[in-house]
Scaffold this motif. Structure first.
Motif, PDB file in Angstrom:
ATOM      1  N   LEU A  79      11.862  -0.329   3.420  1.00  0.00           N
ATOM      2  CA  LEU A  79      11.724  -1.198   1.826  1.00  0.00           C
ATOM      3  C   LEU A  79      12.952  -1.846   2.095  1.00  0.00           C
ATOM      4  O   LEU A  79      12.879  -3.095   1.354  1.00  0.00           O
ATOM      5  CB  LEU A  79      11.713  -0.121   0.795  1.00  0.00           C
ATOM      6  CG  LEU A  79      10.128   0.584   0.815  1.00  0.00           C
ATOM      7  CD1 LEU A  79      10.157   1.578  -0.296  1.00  0.00           C
ATOM      8  CD2 LEU A  79       9.203  -0.373   0.681  1.00  0.00           C
ATOM      9  N   GLN A  80      14.001  -1.710   2.567  1.00  0.00           N
ATOM     10  CA  GLN A  80      15.250  -2.378   2.682  1.00  0.00           C
ATOM     11  C   GLN A  80      15.087  -3.752   3.448  1.00  0.00           C
ATOM     12  O   GLN A  80      15.423  -4.836   2.924  1.00  0.00           O
ATOM     13  CB  GLN A  80      16.498  -1.665   3.175  1.00  0.00           C
ATOM     14  CG  GLN A  80      16.917  -0.642   2.023  1.00  0.00           C
ATOM     15  CD  GLN A  80      18.089   0.301   2.364  1.00  0.00           C
ATOM     16  OE1 GLN A  80      18.236   0.318   3.713  1.00  0.00           O
ATOM     17  NE2 GLN A  80      18.828   0.781   1.499  1.00  0.00           N
ATOM     18  N   ALA A  81      14.297  -3.420   4.522  1.00  0.00           N
ATOM     19  CA  ALA A  81      14.047  -4.509   5.259  1.00  0.00           C
ATOM     20  C   ALA A  81      12.928  -5.378   4.763  1.00  0.00           C
ATOM     21  O   ALA A  81      13.093  -6.727   4.806  1.00  0.00           O
ATOM     22  CB  ALA A  81      13.602  -4.029   6.663  1.00  0.00           C
ATOM     23  N   ALA A  82      12.321  -5.007   4.181  1.00  0.00           N
ATOM     24  CA  ALA A  82      11.101  -5.657   3.046  1.00  0.00           C
ATOM     25  C   ALA A  82      11.795  -6.709   2.181  1.00  0.00           C
ATOM     26  O   ALA A  82      11.614  -8.057   1.918  1.00  0.00           O
ATOM     27  CB  ALA A  82      10.033  -4.959   2.827  1.00  0.00           C
ATOM     28  N   HIS A  83      12.989  -6.010   1.549  1.00  0.00           N
ATOM     29  CA  HIS A  83      13.381  -6.937   0.568  1.00  0.00           C
ATOM     30  C   HIS A  83      14.416  -7.978   1.255  1.00  0.00           C
ATOM     31  O   HIS A  83      14.296  -9.159   0.722  1.00  0.00           O
ATOM     32  CB  HIS A  83      14.454  -5.858  -0.211  1.00  0.00           C
ATOM     33  CG  HIS A  83      15.278  -6.391  -1.166  1.00  0.00           C
ATOM     34  ND1 HIS A  83      16.589  -7.082  -1.053  1.00  0.00           N
ATOM     35  CD2 HIS A  83      15.186  -6.486  -2.610  1.00  0.00           C
ATOM     36  CE1 HIS A  83      16.906  -7.416  -2.105  1.00  0.00           C
ATOM     37  NE2 HIS A  83      16.386  -7.150  -3.138  1.00  0.00           N
ATOM     38  N   ALA A  84      15.011  -7.512   2.146  1.00  0.00           N
ATOM     39  CA  ALA A  84      15.905  -8.669   2.757  1.00  0.00           C
ATOM     40  C   ALA A  84      14.928  -9.855   3.651  1.00  0.00           C
ATOM     41  O   ALA A  84      15.351 -10.829   3.472  1.00  0.00           O
ATOM     42  CB  ALA A  84      16.668  -7.814   4.076  1.00  0.00           C
ATOM     43  N   LEU A  85      13.778  -9.522   4.176  1.00  0.00           N
ATOM     44  CA  LEU A  85      13.031 -10.603   4.851  1.00  0.00           C
ATOM     45  C   LEU A  85      12.744 -11.434   3.680  1.00  0.00           C
ATOM     46  O   LEU A  85      12.487 -12.628   3.619  1.00  0.00           O
ATOM     47  CB  LEU A  85      11.743  -9.870   5.187  1.00  0.00           C
ATOM     48  CG  LEU A  85      11.662  -9.535   6.746  1.00  0.00           C
ATOM     49  CD1 LEU A  85      10.521  -8.502   6.849  1.00  0.00           C
ATOM     50  CD2 LEU A  85      11.773 -10.248   7.555  1.00  0.00           C
ATOM     51  N   VAL A  86      12.167 -11.026   2.535  1.00  0.00           N
ATOM     52  CA  VAL A  86      11.774 -11.868   1.342  1.00  0.00           C
ATOM     53  C   VAL A  86      12.849 -12.560   0.597  1.00  0.00           C
ATOM     54  O   VAL A  86      13.064 -13.591   0.440  1.00  0.00           O
ATOM     55  CB  VAL A  86      11.008 -10.949   0.181  1.00  0.00           C
ATOM     56  CG1 VAL A  86      10.437 -11.856  -1.000  1.00  0.00           C
ATOM     57  CG2 VAL A  86       9.617 -10.581   0.635  1.00  0.00           C
ATOM     58  N   ALA A  87      13.960 -11.835   0.536  1.00  0.00           N
ATOM     59  CA  ALA A  87      15.188 -12.288  -0.145  1.00  0.00           C
ATOM     60  C   ALA A  87      15.557 -13.494   0.721  1.00  0.00           C
ATOM     61  O   ALA A  87      16.030 -14.829   0.303  1.00  0.00           O
ATOM     62  CB  ALA A  87      16.343 -11.436  -0.235  1.00  0.00           C
TER      63      ALA A  87
END
Length: 100
Positions: A79-87
């Motif tokens: 989930l942290q990686a998903a956030h980072a990818l989108v951000a």
């Protein structure tokens, strides 16, 4: 950071966004879908750990029917990686306004 929770698809569907862009979605029945990298998509779907997310697979999203089956720390990392990818795809101005 700078995450908002919305119900864009109706009550019971939690949509998590950063800068108005969705990075995770919890369905009314408990399933969880989230954005992953190209490599993570291949690994997770080919190993059977996750399924391609309905309607979002083309954009490299995976779906977990029961996220409780995953270790908390591994799920948190994804989930942290998903956030980072989108951000990371937001404009410099948007990231600055969000404090990212």
């Amino acid at each position: 950071p700078a995450t908002t929770l919305e119900h864009s698809f109706g009550p019971g569907h939690d949509v998590y966004k950063v800068g108005a862009k969705m990075f995770a979605l919890m369905g009314a029945e408990g399933g969880l879908s989230f954005k992953v990298s190209d490599i993570a998509y291949a690994v997770l779907t080919e190993s059977g750990q996750a399924a391609p997310a309905p309607y979002l697979a083309k954009a490299k999203w995976v779906h977990l029917a029961d996220p409780a089956d995953w270790p908390d720390d591994e799920l948190a990392d994804h989930l942290q990686a998903a956030h980072a990818l989108v951000a990371g795809k937001l404009t410099k101005k948007a990231r600055a306004e969000l404090g990212l």
